[in-house]
Design a protein around this motif. Structure first.
Motif, mmCIF file in Angstrom:
data_model
loop_
_atom_site.group_PDB
_atom_site.id
_atom_site.type_symbol
_atom_site.label_atom_id
_atom_site.label_comp_id
_atom_site.label_asym_id
_atom_site.label_seq_id
_atom_site.Cartn_x
_atom_site.Cartn_y
_atom_site.Cartn_z
ATOM 1 N N ALA A 138 0.830 -1.208 0.000
ATOM 2 C CA ALA A 138 0.000 0.000 0.000
ATOM 3 C C ALA A 138 0.866 1.262 0.000
ATOM 4 O O ALA A 138 0.595 2.221 -0.728
ATOM 5 C CB ALA A 138 -0.927 -0.004 1.214
ATOM 6 N N VAL A 139 1.925 1.231 0.811
ATOM 7 C CA VAL A 139 2.826 2.386 0.886
ATOM 8 C C VAL A 139 3.477 2.629 -0.474
ATOM 9 O O VAL A 139 3.569 3.764 -0.951
ATOM 10 C CB VAL A 139 3.917 2.168 1.970
ATOM 11 N N LYS A 140 3.911 1.529 -1.106
ATOM 12 C CA LYS A 140 4.582 1.643 -2.405
ATOM 13 C C LYS A 140 3.656 2.294 -3.443
ATOM 14 O O LYS A 140 4.053 3.213 -4.161
ATOM 15 C CB LYS A 140 5.015 0.255 -2.889
ATOM 16 N N THR A 141 2.416 1.809 -3.499
ATOM 17 C CA THR A 141 1.460 2.362 -4.463
ATOM 18 C C THR A 141 1.272 3.860 -4.238
ATOM 19 O O THR A 141 1.294 4.658 -5.172
ATOM 20 C CB THR A 141 0.091 1.651 -4.315
ATOM 21 N N TRP A 142 1.108 4.207 -2.975
ATOM 22 C CA TRP A 142 0.920 5.636 -2.645
ATOM 23 C C TRP A 142 2.158 6.441 -3.031
ATOM 24 O O TRP A 142 2.058 7.485 -3.686
ATOM 25 C CB TRP A 142 0.633 5.767 -1.143
ATOM 26 N N ALA A 143 3.335 5.936 -2.665
ATOM 27 C CA ALA A 143 4.576 6.675 -2.911
ATOM 28 C C ALA A 143 4.821 6.853 -4.403
ATOM 29 O O ALA A 143 5.193 7.940 -4.860
ATOM 30 C CB ALA A 143 5.752 5.957 -2.256
ATOM 31 N N ILE A 144 4.594 5.795 -5.166
ATOM 32 C CA ILE A 144 4.847 5.874 -6.601
ATOM 33 C C ILE A 144 3.851 6.841 -7.259
ATOM 34 O O ILE A 144 4.211 7.616 -8.144
ATOM 35 C CB ILE A 144 4.817 4.468 -7.243
ATOM 36 N N SER A 145 2.610 6.813 -6.770
ATOM 37 C CA SER A 145 1.614 7.734 -7.327
ATOM 38 C C SER A 145 2.019 9.189 -7.085
ATOM 39 O O SER A 145 1.557 10.098 -7.751
ATOM 40 C CB SER A 145 0.233 7.476 -6.704
ATOM 41 N N LYS A 146 2.911 9.403 -6.133
ATOM 42 C CA LYS A 146 3.365 10.767 -5.862
ATOM 43 C C LYS A 146 4.736 11.044 -6.482
ATOM 44 O O LYS A 146 5.426 11.986 -6.090
ATOM 45 C CB LYS A 146 3.400 11.017 -4.348
ATOM 46 N N GLY A 147 5.135 10.193 -7.404
ATOM 47 C CA GLY A 147 6.372 10.441 -8.147
ATOM 48 C C GLY A 147 7.644 10.064 -7.409
ATOM 49 O O GLY A 147 8.729 10.551 -7.721
ATOM 50 N N THR A 148 7.524 9.191 -6.423
ATOM 51 C CA THR A 148 8.691 8.795 -5.648
ATOM 52 C C THR A 148 9.307 7.534 -6.235
ATOM 53 O O THR A 148 8.588 6.595 -6.558
ATOM 54 C CB THR A 148 8.264 8.529 -4.192
ATOM 55 N N THR A 149 10.626 7.510 -6.368
ATOM 56 C CA THR A 149 11.272 6.332 -6.944
ATOM 57 C C THR A 149 12.118 5.566 -5.919
ATOM 58 O O THR A 149 12.484 4.423 -6.141
ATOM 59 C CB THR A 149 12.213 6.745 -8.095
ATOM 60 N N HIS A 150 12.464 6.241 -4.809
ATOM 61 C CA HIS A 150 13.363 5.630 -3.835
ATOM 62 C C HIS A 150 12.749 5.622 -2.433
ATOM 63 O O HIS A 150 11.866 6.415 -2.138
ATOM 64 C CB HIS A 150 14.689 6.391 -3.765
ATOM 65 N N TYR A 151 13.242 4.728 -1.609
ATOM 66 C CA TYR A 151 12.816 4.726 -0.211
ATOM 67 C C TYR A 151 14.056 4.666 0.674
ATOM 68 O O TYR A 151 15.131 4.269 0.237
ATOM 69 C CB TYR A 151 11.889 3.553 0.100
ATOM 70 N N THR A 152 13.870 5.051 1.911
ATOM 71 C CA THR A 152 14.983 4.963 2.859
ATOM 72 C C THR A 152 14.463 4.760 4.272
ATOM 73 O O THR A 152 13.368 5.218 4.603
ATOM 74 C CB THR A 152 15.861 6.233 2.836
ATOM 75 N N HIS A 153 15.232 4.061 5.069
ATOM 76 C CA HIS A 153 14.976 4.069 6.499
ATOM 77 C C HIS A 153 15.570 5.367 7.021
ATOM 78 O O HIS A 153 16.705 5.719 6.689
ATOM 79 C CB HIS A 153 15.602 2.856 7.176
ATOM 80 N N TRP A 154 14.785 6.066 7.798
ATOM 81 C CA TRP A 154 15.179 7.404 8.257
ATOM 82 C C TRP A 154 15.427 7.301 9.748
ATOM 83 O O TRP A 154 14.549 6.876 10.500
ATOM 84 C CB TRP A 154 14.031 8.344 7.927
ATOM 85 N N PHE A 155 16.639 7.635 10.207
ATOM 86 C CA PHE A 155 16.942 7.453 11.626
ATOM 87 C C PHE A 155 17.862 8.540 12.164
ATOM 88 O O PHE A 155 18.352 9.376 11.410
ATOM 89 C CB PHE A 155 17.520 6.060 11.867
#
Ligand code: ADP
Ligand code: MG
Length: 720
Positions: free
Chosen positions: A74-91
């Motif tokens: 679900a997160v991937k679908t949402w992120a891609i629909s917003k033009g996002t190509t990359h993900y990261t763990h943020w810490f």
């Protein structure tokens, strides 16, 4: 116009600023649009999956792999629909900033975008590049990041960011967040029990935090022309401007338009990220400002503060500005803090620090108030350690408030209530409402929220319905002081609960037991309460008489973390082990050493390669002038006097820098990190920094303005 300073000033002459427009008229139309909120989760996940996530978040439980896979999809679908190509763990590693390691969704082998639950739950950043205080060499070489579902996923800088904690494979925390989550759990547990003495319906208590963030803004070209600002975040030299904060006209004055547009811009970005920024205003010093979001659950508020600082930094670039979070970028002007407004709120929606209009309910209020004061009293060393940093040393215990002495301010009304409770001595109190009157508790309802009793000089002040920890540094990750605060309050509440229930078990009435215990605590912790001017020498003397610690430097303040007493507290509540505390202590010593090392190098380099050459050039002018005057038989005493003055400064600078460098070479050979930190404090900073600075600053007001190489305070601070 030749030197770096003059070139930078020319650039600034041509700056313009564009108006910033919000994406919509109403904030609610774009608030949290870059966040994978609970609502978005609810609308995209199967109802059962959503329920599992909701439960896990509320109870702080683990999420299983199948559920994680569904969320990831679900997160991937949402992120891609917003033009996002990359993900990261943020810490938030112990470097003090936030860290990211970007991975693409796109899988070249499969030819499509992939994001598995396992990638959501766990990632393995290259841990060797983060500080670990020897943990990794002693234990296990690798660390991993683990998803913290209680802080929402967001998109920032076109990357999907997943808030995580960062731990070693052997379980030691390598970040700020992991201990905070444990401390918050500890305070929840202890406070819930205490609440149940008053109301059986309470099943959870959450800690809230609202951070008032102070910062300076300077033009980017001017920033870049000051190597000390670039490298150390603060100016190691610089004479006070002719007009500083004496006029006090900056505070609440109108905001310069360039800064106003910058503020509006970063606020919009913050709002899109779900950070509820609400107030903005000028601060006391010129070019100093403040932003404050509305308070939130402490975990989210902590992430939001780190994220906001990052947003502010990046948005400043668009406006050719630079934001400074250093606690003391400019000597002689107010430094920057981060006031941590903290409270505890029950699952039934009651803020335990909110005085009630009913005397009866105020016993709970008093319970929390007095226990918090006692916690500060008993653990003030630890609290002091939690805000120790090289930058904050310039505020705490230096020439401005708040002092390094931890004390609590209550205001005259509450002081009177506690005094009355204390002085009522051993009179036997009745049950029922009469009791409240006899003890003076009936007066609390008169205490109105936001009473005008304010004390800007107090490090820890009660402000109507919350405590405000004002001694926190502007550049600090708030997780550290909040870990300590919640931990010591948890410990105190646990103790209180035990003492009260023991008394009840031996036959005392519950309310009377509570009042009696509070009364003891009021006496025991009285020394930490202070209503006067925390800035004054009288307070330092008085505090010493009271036996309150006044630790002025980081190198020594940090010792409180690794005392046996402190290790026992951290271990009792499972917040950190002795090993973790030792490791952190070492990292903090190293950070401190590194900061002072950089500053010493800057002082040496700028002093010798910029300041002294400018002084020599000016001396040559003076010598020509003196010779010329003499040739014409004119009195040249002014020229020669000035020549002597300049020469004195040059001599001081050269001699002291040589001595400092020689001594630093010796200090660098010290093995033990604590000894080395103390040596940097006493034998570098205290011994040389101010003296060299003083000579340089004197030159600044002697030398021909045209030849002076460093941007002056007045040029950097009065933004147009
Ligand atoms: P001040 O007078 O100190 O500026 P404000 O009312 O403006 O006080 O609040 C400052 C910060 O305190 C804001 O971030 C605000 O959301 C926060 N705050 C207010 N109430 C609470 C509370 N109960 N718990 C934690 N923070 C709070
Ligand atoms: Mg405030």
């Amino acid at each position: 116009m030749s030197n770096q300073r003059q070139r930078a000033l020319n650039v600034v002459q041509n700056r313009t600023t564009d108006r910033v427009y919000a994406p919509a008229d109403k904030i609610s139309d774009f608030f949290a649009e870059e966040v994978f909120t609970m609502e978005k989760m609810r609308s995209t996940l199967a109802p059962d999956t959503f329920k599992k996530v909701e439960y896990a978040i509320k109870k702080g439980k683990k999420i299983d792999v199948e559920t994680a896979d569904e969320i990831a999809a679900a997160v991937k679908t949402w992120a891609i629909s917003k033009g996002t190509t990359h993900y990261t763990h943020w810490f938030q590693p112990l470097t003090g900033s936030t860290a990211e390691k970007h991975d693409a969704f796109y899988d070249a082998h499969k030819g499509l975008e992939v994001f598995k639950g396992s990638a959501l739950i766990q990632q393995e950043p290259d841990a060797s590049s983060f500080p670990n205080g020897g943990i990794r060499s002693t234990f296990e070489a690798r660390g991993y990041t683990a998803w913290d579902p209680s802080s929402p996923i967001f998109i920032w800088g076109r990357t999907l960011c997943i808030p995580t904690i960062f731990v070693s494979y052997t379980g030691e925390a390598l970040d700020y967040k992991a201990p905070l989550l444990k401390a918050v759990e500890a305070v929840d547990k202890a406070a819930t029990k205490v609440c149940q003495l008053f109301d059986r319906n309470v099943n959870r208590v959450s800690a809230s935090l609202g951070c008032e963030q102070e910062y300076f803004v300077v033009d980017r070209a001017l920033f870049n022309a000051r190597p000390d600002l670039v490298m150390a975040g603060r100016t190691v030299f610089g004479h006070h401007p002719a007009r500083g904060q004496q006029l006090d006209d900056h505070y609440f004055g109108s905001i310069p338009s360039r800064v106003y547009n910058y503020m509006k811009d970063f606020e919009i970005e913050c709002l899109k990220l779900g950070i509820p920024v609400s107030t903005r205003h000028n601060e006391v010093a010129p070019a100093q400002f403040e932003v404050a979001p509305i308070f939130e659950d402490i975990n989210v508020a902590t992430d939001h503060n780190s994220l906001m600082m990052d947003v502010m930094d990046r948005v400043a670039e668009r406006h050719s500005l630079k934001v400074l979070f250093h606690e003391k970028p400019f000597a002689g002007l107010n430094g920057s803090g981060k006031h941590n407004n903290w409270s505890l709120i029950t699952s039934t929606g009651v803020n335990v620090f909110q005085p009630s209009s009913s005397a009866r309910e105020n016993l709970q209020f008093l319970t929390y108030l007095v226990n918090t004061i006692k916690a500060i009293h008993d653990n003030s060393g630890l609290l002091r350690a939690s805000i120790a940093s090289a930058g904050n040393d310039h505020r705490l215990g230096a020439n401005e408030a708040p002092p390094a002495i931890m004390s609590v301010f209550l205001g005259s009304d509450l002081t009177a209530v506690l005094d009355e409770l204390e002085n009522n001595g051993n009179i036997k109190v009745d049950k029922g409402d009469n009791m409240y009157m006899k003890l003076g508790i009936d007066k609390i309802p008169q205490i109105i929220l936001d009473n005008t009793d304010r004390n800007r000089t107090s490090p820890f002040a009660f402000t109507g319905n919350k405590f405000e920890f004002r001694a926190v540094g502007s550049d600090q990750n708030v997780a550290e002081p909040m870990t300590v605060l919640n931990l010591i309050v948890a410990k105190q509440l646990k103790e209180f609960y035990k003492v009260v229930t023991d008394r009840v078990d031996s036959g005392e009435d519950k309310k009377i037991a509570i009042v009696n215990v509070l009364r003891d605590y009021i006496k025991d912790s009285k020394a930490v309460r202070f209503e006067g001017d925390g800035y004054s020498q009288e307070w330092a003397d008085e505090a010493e008489k009271r036996g309150l610690p006044n630790v002025k430097d980081t190198a020594r303040a940090l010792d409180a973390y690794v005392s046996d007493e402190s290790k026992a507290i951290f271990e009792e509540f499972g917040v950190m082990s002795a090993v973790e505390l030792e490791a952190r202590n070492e990292i903090q010593h190293e950070n401190y050493i590194m900061k002072l090392q950089i500053e010493a190098r800057l002082i040496s380099e700028i002093g010798r390669t910029q300041v002294v050459p400018a002084a020599l050039k000016f001396q040559n002018k003076l010598m020509d002038n003196a010779r010329g005057l003499k040739e014409f038989g004119v009195d040249n005493s002014h020229a020669t006097e000035m020549l002597v003055k300049v020469n004195d400064c040059v001599n001081t600078i050269q001699t002291k820098i040589s001595e400092m460098n020689a001594e630093r070479a010796q200090i660098n050979d010290i093995e033990d990190s604590r000894d080395k930190a103390i040596a940097y404090c006493d034998r570098m900073k205290a011994k040389y920094f101010d003296e060299i600075r003083d000579a340089v600053d004197r030159l600044e007001i002697l030398i021909d303005d045209e030849d002076w190489p460093l941007l002056k305070y007045r040029e950097m601070l009065f933004l147009r």
